[in-house]
Write an enzyme that holds these catalytic residues in place. Structure first.
Site, PDB file in Angstrom:
ATOM      1  N   LYS A 238      12.313  -7.441   2.928  1.00  0.00           N
ATOM      2  CA  LYS A 238      11.342  -6.876   1.593  1.00  0.00           C
ATOM      3  C   LYS A 238      10.541  -6.759   2.855  1.00  0.00           C
ATOM      4  O   LYS A 238      10.091  -6.202   3.750  1.00  0.00           O
ATOM      5  CB  LYS A 238      10.519  -8.904   2.472  1.00  0.00           C
ATOM      6  CG  LYS A 238       9.344  -8.556   1.834  1.00  0.00           C
ATOM      7  CD  LYS A 238       8.105  -9.722   1.459  1.00  0.00           C
ATOM      8  CE  LYS A 238       8.173 -11.013   1.053  1.00  0.00           C
ATOM      9  NZ  LYS A 238       7.894 -11.946   1.549  1.00  0.00           N
TER      10      LYS A 238
ATOM     11  N   ASP B 167       2.631 -22.854  -2.504  1.00  0.00           N
ATOM     12  CA  ASP B 167       3.570 -21.899  -3.975  1.00  0.00           C
ATOM     13  C   ASP B 167       4.933 -22.708  -4.047  1.00  0.00           C
ATOM     14  O   ASP B 167       5.686 -22.001  -3.849  1.00  0.00           O
ATOM     15  CB  ASP B 167       3.744 -20.741  -3.533  1.00  0.00           C
ATOM     16  CG  ASP B 167       3.646 -19.272  -4.681  1.00  0.00           C
ATOM     17  OD1 ASP B 167       3.472 -20.143  -5.799  1.00  0.00           O
ATOM     18  OD2 ASP B 167       4.462 -18.388  -4.471  1.00  0.00           O
TER      19      ASP B 167
END
Length: 395
Positions: free
Chosen positions: A77, A175
């Protein structure tokens, strides 16, 4: 070796143990230890962060497939340009990930904190995400039969149990959704993406915070008042479980632009006891009816509108495994959440959220850390010619 700056090192000081003789920094211990990568290593592993290696992109930056010189497949990432707030959030995320030690949670392989670069490194999951199998590129292949679906549901629940009840301080994920449940080569689930995670101290019942997450999975009290607690994750898991069983999306677009939640669709079937009609048609009737009814019962408990009536994740895991001895009255009605139009604004990322991926769901980038990118597009950076020959020893 690229060293993190003083502020970052200070925030991560509890995790570090250096081995300068080997020229690397390892963090943690045992098989789950992780280390600092140099930018040069990650640049080489990803073919210079090639577009062909890109797995996904969001407001936080981009994720790339890579392969290290020793053959390890990774997902990197790469965060966008940093500011002081983003840097602190990066440090917090790394520290949270460094605390995670569970077979059903995607842990940290390492990170890179250069002068102007922030990168987080994970193990690559070859079967991508649960979303890709339910609604994405693998949906037509039926690689996840009923047995695998129950394995994924129970494993995901066990990962959340660890976050809520084992690690200290406890962690609220915030989430939970199918794109954040990744699948390894054996279809073992790993809950991923702790970018929105919150630490909650012992004795604290809830926090009031800005709403983050994905519409369709969010509990009422969180959407309306920003009150987040472990029971919000329980609610999200209930929606995830219903999605696993039915194969339907949390929010469906009907003709005329009308949107319907999965609970609105399921409510009449559940109240009338028509459980067989809830099963994903792609299963072609190949499911355990008693397990199906139990899974629906757990869903109904998890998505109750009153958070105090929801089970905790210990109870959820026990119920899914059929071990729960405590007698529970299983409500057979779901009080559906019908999102008003003004609440749809929560489903859109704002400029303020650009550095961390925003608070909304992007239908064009719904596959989480590992998207639906075709694997054959990704070029192995270490499969190259040496002395005019293909190097066959990279595997």
């Amino acid at each position: 070796m690229t060293k993190p700056n003083a502020a970052l090192r200070s925030s991560l000081s509890c995790c570090f143990s250096e081995n300068d003789d080997e020229g690397i920094t390892t963090i943690g211990g045992g098989a789950s230890s992780w280390r600092i990568f140099t930018y040069k290593e990650l640049h080489a592993a990803t073919n210079g962060f090639s577009g062909d290696n890109k797995l996904g992109e969001g407001g936080f930056g981009s994720v790339y497939w890579g392969k290290t010189s020793d053959g390890l497949q990774i997902a990197v990432k790469k965060l966008k340009a940093m500011n002081s707030k983003a840097e602190m959030e990066f440090a917090v995320e790394v520290e949270v990930l460094g605390r995670v030690r569970h077979k059903n949670l995607l842990g940290l392989r390492g990170y890179c904190a250069g002068t102007d670069q922030r990168l987080i490194v994970y193990d690559f999951m070859p079967n991508l995400s649960l979303l890709s199998h339910l609604h994405g590129q693998f949906a037509g292949e039926m690689q996840i039969d009923w047995k695998r679906r129950m394995k994924i549901a129970i494993g995901s629940a066990e990962g959340l149990l660890y976050l809520h009840h084992t690690v200290t301080p406890h962690i609220i994920h915030r989430d939970i959704k199918t794109s954040n449940v990744l699948l390894d080569k054996d279809f073992e689930p790993l809950v991923a993406d702790f970018g929105f995670a919150k630490l909650i101290l012992e004795g604290v019942s809830h926090l009031t915070t800005r709403v983050k997450g994905t519409l369709g999975y969010l509990a009422t009290e969180y959407v309306m008042w920003g009150k987040v607690s472990e029971s919000c994750d329980v609610y999200s898991f209930g929606i995830l479980l219903l999605e696993i069983v039915t194969g339907r999306k949390p929010i469906e677009k009907l003709p005329g632009g009308v949107k319907r939640t999965i609970t609105e669709w399921a409510e009449p079937l559940i109240s009338n006891g028509r459980f067989k009609h809830l099963a994903d048609p792609k299963l072609r009737g190949n499911f355990d009816e008693s397990q199906l009814k139990q899974a629906i019962s757990v869903t109904v408990l998890c998505v109750q509108s009153e958070p105090e009536k929801r089970p905790n994740m210990k109870e959820v895991v026990s119920l899914l495994n059929g071990h729960e001895q405590k007698v529970k009255v299983m409500p057979m009605r779901i009080k559906s959440i019908k999102y008003e139009e003004e609440l749809l604004a929560f489903d859109q990322p704002s400029d303020a959220d650009d550095h961390d991926g925003g608070g909304g769901h992007d239908e064009n980038n719904g596959y989480g850390v590992f998207s639906a990118l075709e694997g054959q597009k990704m070029q192995d950076p270490y499969k190259h010619r040496r002395d005019g020959r293909i190097d066959k020893n990279v595997y």
